[in-house]
Design an enzyme around this catalytic site. Sequence first.
Site, PDB file in Angstrom:
ATOM      1  N   GLU A 217       0.918  -1.154  -0.133  1.00 40.46           N
ATOM      2  CA  GLU A 217      -0.017  -0.071  -0.136  1.00 40.46           C
ATOM      3  C   GLU A 217       0.962   1.259  -0.063  1.00 40.46           C
ATOM      4  OE1 GLU A 217      -3.502   0.950   0.048  1.00 40.46           O
ATOM      5  OE2 GLU A 217      -2.359   2.666  -0.337  1.00 40.46           O
TER       6      GLU A 217
ATOM      7  N   ASP B 133      -8.844   1.615  -6.617  1.00 39.31           N
ATOM      8  CA  ASP B 133      -9.600   2.885  -6.982  1.00 39.31           C
ATOM      9  C   ASP B 133     -10.330   2.742  -8.243  1.00 39.31           C
ATOM     10  OD1 ASP B 133      -8.098   4.357  -4.553  1.00 39.31           O
ATOM     11  OD2 ASP B 133      -6.468   4.162  -5.854  1.00 39.31           O
TER      12      ASP B 133
HETATM   13  C1  LIG Z   1     -10.455   2.748  -2.721  1.00 38.70           C
HETATM   14  S1  LIG Z   1      -8.877   2.033  -1.803  1.00 38.70           S
HETATM   15  C2  LIG Z   1      -9.721   0.686  -1.157  1.00 38.70           C
HETATM   16  C3  LIG Z   1      -8.755   0.248   0.409  1.00 38.70           C
HETATM   17  C4  LIG Z   1      -9.044  -0.974   0.832  1.00 38.70           C
HETATM   18  N1  LIG Z   1      -8.861  -2.134   0.081  1.00 38.70           N
HETATM   19  C5  LIG Z   1     -10.416  -0.904   1.131  1.00 38.70           C
HETATM   20  O1  LIG Z   1     -11.192  -1.853   0.837  1.00 38.70           O
HETATM   21  O2  LIG Z   1     -10.945  -0.195   2.270  1.00 38.70           O
HETATM   22  C6  LIG Z   1      -7.794   1.618  -2.942  1.00 38.70           C
HETATM   23  C7  LIG Z   1      -6.455   1.688  -2.551  1.00 38.70           C
HETATM   24  O3  LIG Z   1      -5.388   1.042  -3.344  1.00 38.70           O
HETATM   25  C8  LIG Z   1      -4.168   1.737  -3.231  1.00 38.70           C
HETATM   26  N2  LIG Z   1      -3.457   1.470  -4.220  1.00 38.70           N
HETATM   27  C9  LIG Z   1      -3.873   2.277  -5.581  1.00 38.70           C
HETATM   28  N3  LIG Z   1      -2.860   2.040  -6.641  1.00 38.70           N
HETATM   29  C10 LIG Z   1      -1.759   0.945  -6.020  1.00 38.70           C
HETATM   30  C11 LIG Z   1      -0.905   0.187  -6.467  1.00 38.70           C
HETATM   31  N4  LIG Z   1      -0.485   0.531  -7.873  1.00 38.70           N
HETATM   32  N5  LIG Z   1      -0.338  -0.743  -5.497  1.00 38.70           N
HETATM   33  C12 LIG Z   1      -0.664  -0.920  -4.212  1.00 38.70           C
HETATM   34  N6  LIG Z   1      -1.880  -0.147  -3.786  1.00 38.70           N
HETATM   35  C13 LIG Z   1      -2.478   0.685  -4.761  1.00 38.70           C
HETATM   36  C14 LIG Z   1      -4.666   3.143  -2.796  1.00 38.70           C
HETATM   37  O4  LIG Z   1      -3.627   3.582  -2.165  1.00 38.70           O
HETATM   38  C15 LIG Z   1      -6.023   2.853  -1.867  1.00 38.70           C
HETATM   39  O5  LIG Z   1      -5.467   2.729  -0.612  1.00 38.70           O
END
Ligand SMILES: C[S@@+](CC[C@H](N)C(=O)[O-])C[C@H]1O[C@@H](n2cnc3c(N)ncnc32)[C@H](O)[C@@H]1O
Length: 195
Positions: free
Chosen positions: A51, A100
Site C-alpha cells: 500500500e 480505486d
Molecule cells: C479505494 S481504496 C480501497 C482500500 C481498501 N482495500 C478498502 O477496501 O478499504 C484503494 C487503495 O489502493 C491503493 N492503491 C492504488 N494503486 C495501488 C498500487 N498500484 N499498488 C498498491 N496499492 C495501490 C490506494 O492507495 C488505496 O489505498
Amino acid sequence: MAAVLPRLAVDLLQPLAGTSAEIWLEIGFGGGEHLVWQALHHPGITLIGCEPFEDGVVKVLSAIDEQGLGNIRLRADDCRPLLRALPEASIARAFVLFPDPWPKRKHVKRRLVSGALLDQLAHVMTAGAELRLATDIGDYARTMLIALMAHPSFRWTAEGPTDWRERPADWPPTRYEAKAIREGRPCNFFRFVRV
Ligand SMILES: C[S@@+](CC[C@H](N)C(=O)[O-])C[C@H]1O[C@@H](n2cnc3c(N)ncnc32)[C@H](O)[C@@H]1O
C-alpha cells in the site's frame, strides 16, 4: 514508520526472506482492516500487504505493534515492482479489494485491475491459489470480469448470484465497503482460482 517498518519491510532483492511456507498478498490494503483480520485469524500464514498510502501503512504498523502480530510484512509502495520481484508460484492467495474506481471515462485506463496485472498475478500465484477481488462500481466489475474470463490462468468459482453478491464469512468488511454501502452502492465479491 521509523521504529517498526524496517523490521518487517519487504526487500525487493529478497522478498520472501524470513517468511513461512504459505504466503498471502493483499494489494492496496487502505486502512488495513482486512489485512490485520486475516493475520489475526491465520497465524500460520504470512501476509504481505502492499500500500503506497502512508496513513494506511501507519495504521497497520500500530495494529502490529499493539496486537503483537508477527505474520505481516509490508511494502509501502506500488504493487507492480513487488509483483516483478516475487518468485514464480510463491503466493497462495491474493486480495485486491475495492481498487480505486476511476469512474470517469477518461481515467479508466488508470484502473489497477487489467490484463497486465493479471499476468503478473498469474506468474506469482501457485496453482489452485485463490484471487479475491471486490468492487462497488458496476462498470469496473464488468471490466474485471471481462479481463479475468479472457485470462487463461484464472477460473471463476461462482455458481450463482449469491456467490458474488454476498461476502463470505472469512472475508471481513473494509472501510471502503462500509462507505459504499452507506452511499447505496451494492458490492461485488469475486473469487477466482489460479489454474
Ligand atoms: C479505494 S481504496 C480501497 C482500500 C481498501 N482495500 C478498502 O477496501 O478499504 C484503494 C487503495 O489502493 C491503493 N492503491 C492504488 N494503486 C495501488 C498500487 N498500484 N499498488 C498498491 N496499492 C495501490 C490506494 O492507495 C488505496 O489505498
